[in-house]
Design a protein around this motif. Structure first.
Motif, PDB file in Angstrom:
ATOM      1  N   PRO A  12       0.842  -1.203   0.000  1.00 42.58           N
ATOM      2  CA  PRO A  12       0.000   0.000   0.000  1.00 42.58           C
ATOM      3  C   PRO A  12       0.875   1.251   0.000  1.00 42.58           C
ATOM      4  N   ILE A  13       0.456   2.244  -0.748  1.00 49.93           N
ATOM      5  CA  ILE A  13       1.240   3.469  -0.891  1.00 49.93           C
ATOM      6  C   ILE A  13       1.222   4.258   0.416  1.00 49.93           C
ATOM      7  N   ASP A  14       2.390   4.707   0.810  1.00 48.62           N
ATOM      8  CA  ASP A  14       2.523   5.565   1.983  1.00 48.62           C
ATOM      9  C   ASP A  14       2.244   6.997   1.535  1.00 48.62           C
ATOM     10  N   GLU A  15       0.980   7.386   1.602  1.00 48.43           N
ATOM     11  CA  GLU A  15       0.557   8.700   1.107  1.00 48.43           C
ATOM     12  C   GLU A  15       1.232   9.837   1.866  1.00 48.43           C
ATOM     13  N   ALA A  16       1.455   9.662   3.154  1.00 51.70           N
ATOM     14  CA  ALA A  16       2.126  10.692   3.949  1.00 51.70           C
ATOM     15  C   ALA A  16       3.562  10.891   3.482  1.00 51.70           C
ATOM     16  N   ALA A  17       4.230   9.813   3.081  1.00 52.20           N
ATOM     17  CA  ALA A  17       5.608   9.926   2.597  1.00 52.20           C
ATOM     18  C   ALA A  17       5.667  10.652   1.264  1.00 52.20           C
ATOM     19  N   VAL A  18       4.664  10.437   0.404  1.00 54.84           N
ATOM     20  CA  VAL A  18       4.622  11.141  -0.880  1.00 54.84           C
ATOM     21  C   VAL A  18       4.481  12.642  -0.624  1.00 54.84           C
ATOM     22  N   ARG A  19       3.580  12.994   0.286  1.00 54.58           N
ATOM     23  CA  ARG A  19       3.409  14.417   0.634  1.00 54.58           C
ATOM     24  C   ARG A  19       4.681  14.978   1.261  1.00 54.58           C
ATOM     25  N   ALA A  20       5.252  14.268   2.205  1.00 55.35           N
ATOM     26  CA  ALA A  20       6.453  14.751   2.898  1.00 55.35           C
ATOM     27  C   ALA A  20       7.612  14.961   1.930  1.00 55.35           C
ATOM     28  N   ALA A  21       7.641  14.196   0.844  1.00 50.90           N
ATOM     29  CA  ALA A  21       8.731  14.322  -0.129  1.00 50.90           C
ATOM     30  C   ALA A  21       8.733  15.673  -0.831  1.00 50.90           C
ATOM     31  N   VAL A  22       7.599  16.362  -0.847  1.00 48.52           N
ATOM     32  CA  VAL A  22       7.537  17.635  -1.563  1.00 48.52           C
ATOM     33  C   VAL A  22       7.388  18.846  -0.646  1.00 48.52           C
ATOM     34  N   GLU A  23       7.084  18.629   0.615  1.00 50.53           N
ATOM     35  CA  GLU A  23       6.851  19.754   1.518  1.00 50.53           C
ATOM     36  C   GLU A  23       8.133  20.531   1.788  1.00 50.53           C
ATOM     37  N   ALA A  24       7.966  21.847   1.900  1.00 49.80           N
ATOM     38  CA  ALA A  24       9.093  22.723   2.209  1.00 49.80           C
ATOM     39  C   ALA A  24       8.550  23.980   2.873  1.00 49.80           C
ATOM     40  N   GLU A  25       9.384  24.648   3.631  1.00 45.58           N
ATOM     41  CA  GLU A  25       8.969  25.887   4.295  1.00 45.58           C
ATOM     42  C   GLU A  25       8.612  26.981   3.305  1.00 45.58           C
ATOM     43  N   THR A  26       9.118  26.883   2.088  1.00 49.47           N
ATOM     44  CA  THR A  26       8.833  27.889   1.064  1.00 49.47           C
ATOM     45  C   THR A  26       7.511  27.641   0.347  1.00 49.47           C
ATOM     46  N   SER A  27       6.886  26.509   0.611  1.00 50.29           N
ATOM     47  CA  SER A  27       5.656  26.143  -0.094  1.00 50.29           C
ATOM     48  C   SER A  27       4.423  26.683   0.616  1.00 50.29           C
ATOM     49  N   GLY A  28       3.597  27.356  -0.161  1.00 53.84           N
ATOM     50  CA  GLY A  28       2.318  27.818   0.345  1.00 53.84           C
ATOM     51  C   GLY A  28       1.184  26.917  -0.098  1.00 53.84           C
ATOM     52  N   ALA A  29       1.509  25.945  -0.954  1.00 53.52           N
ATOM     53  CA  ALA A  29       0.486  25.020  -1.465  1.00 53.52           C
ATOM     54  C   ALA A  29       1.093  23.640  -1.655  1.00 53.52           C
ATOM     55  N   VAL A  30       0.370  22.635  -1.189  1.00 57.68           N
ATOM     56  CA  VAL A  30       0.710  21.241  -1.469  1.00 57.68           C
ATOM     57  C   VAL A  30      -0.534  20.619  -2.076  1.00 57.68           C
ATOM     58  N   VAL A  31      -0.389  20.072  -3.274  1.00 54.52           N
ATOM     59  CA  VAL A  31      -1.498  19.431  -3.974  1.00 54.52           C
ATOM     60  C   VAL A  31      -1.219  17.939  -4.041  1.00 54.52           C
ATOM     61  N   MET A  32      -2.221  17.159  -3.652  1.00 56.12           N
ATOM     62  CA  MET A  32      -2.115  15.693  -3.698  1.00 56.12           C
ATOM     63  C   MET A  32      -3.150  15.146  -4.676  1.00 56.12           C
ATOM     64  N   PHE A  33      -2.752  14.117  -5.399  1.00 54.86           N
ATOM     65  CA  PHE A  33      -3.674  13.368  -6.240  1.00 54.86           C
ATOM     66  C   PHE A  33      -3.647  11.927  -5.776  1.00 54.86           C
ATOM     67  N   HIS A  34      -4.834  11.344  -5.609  1.00 54.23           N
ATOM     68  CA  HIS A  34      -4.950   9.927  -5.268  1.00 54.23           C
ATOM     69  C   HIS A  34      -5.791   9.261  -6.341  1.00 54.23           C
ATOM     70  N   GLY A  35      -5.191   8.380  -7.105  1.00 52.00           N
ATOM     71  CA  GLY A  35      -5.928   7.575  -8.081  1.00 52.00           C
ATOM     72  C   GLY A  35      -6.459   6.360  -7.347  1.00 52.00           C
ATOM     73  N   VAL A  36      -7.764   6.301  -7.153  1.00 55.85           N
ATOM     74  CA  VAL A  36      -8.404   5.302  -6.312  1.00 55.85           C
ATOM     75  C   VAL A  36      -9.160   4.291  -7.173  1.00 55.85           C
ATOM     76  N   VAL A  37      -9.071   3.033  -6.821  1.00 54.44           N
ATOM     77  CA  VAL A  37      -9.800   1.982  -7.538  1.00 54.44           C
ATOM     78  C   VAL A  37     -11.290   2.166  -7.278  1.00 54.44           C
ATOM     79  N   ARG A  38     -12.050   2.350  -8.363  1.00 49.01           N
ATOM     80  CA  ARG A  38     -13.497   2.537  -8.235  1.00 49.01           C
ATOM     81  C   ARG A  38     -14.230   1.250  -8.593  1.00 49.01           C
ATOM     82  N   ASN A  39     -15.508   1.207  -8.281  1.00 46.74           N
ATOM     83  CA  ASN A  39     -16.297  -0.025  -8.445  1.00 46.74           C
ATOM     84  C   ASN A  39     -17.046  -0.121  -9.769  1.00 46.74           C
TER      85      ASN A  39
END
Length: 137
Positions: A12-39
């Motif tokens: 399973p993807i560690d979503e928090a690690a993906v976000r943490a990989a891009v976060e910085a004190e200079t960032s005013g915006a963090v955008v996440m995309f989650h491609g989720v398996v639908r039914n």
């Protein structure tokens, strides 16, 4: 994950690690995309998906991340899952951070689009009627 990281995993993807990989004190915006398996797909009930990857898929994913980071100057990261996934599982997580939201949204969308075009990962859908089919082959 490191900044501008790319991972292909059977876990399973560690979503928090993906976000943490891009976060910085200079960032005013963090955008996440989650491609989720639908039914569902095309009016048919989907029970599960099976993702298979080329042995070099992670290298291709890393090239996509590097390209978007270079083109936009925005920190980006992505993780794609392979194997058998159930409804609600995250198949792809991507993140972008920038000083302003427009740049972060743009970079994240460009990254996801490029991943879908360039990374050799294939999806097989398993339908409720017992039929399965490969998508994009």
């Amino acid at each position: 994950m490191n900044p501008n990281a790319a991972v292909v995993t059977t876990e399973p993807i560690d979503e928090a690690a993906v976000r943490a990989a891009v976060e910085a004190e200079t960032s005013g915006a963090v955008v996440m995309f989650h491609g989720v398996v639908r039914n569902h797909d095309g009016g048919r009930e989907v029970l599960a998906l099976d993702y298979r990857a080329h042995p070099d898929a992670e290298r291709f994913l890393a090239e996509c991340v590097r390209r978007i980071a270079d083109e936009t100057g925005v920190a980006v990261a992505a993780a794609h899952r392979t194997g058998e996934l159930r409804i609600g599982d995250v198949a792809l997580a991507a993140a972008a951070s920038a000083a302003h939201r427009a740049a972060a949204f743009d970079a994240c969308q460009r990254l996801v689009d490029l991943i879908k075009q360039q990374v050799p990962i294939w999806k097989r859908q398993h339908f409720a009627d017992g039929v399965s089919e490969w998508v994009g082959l």
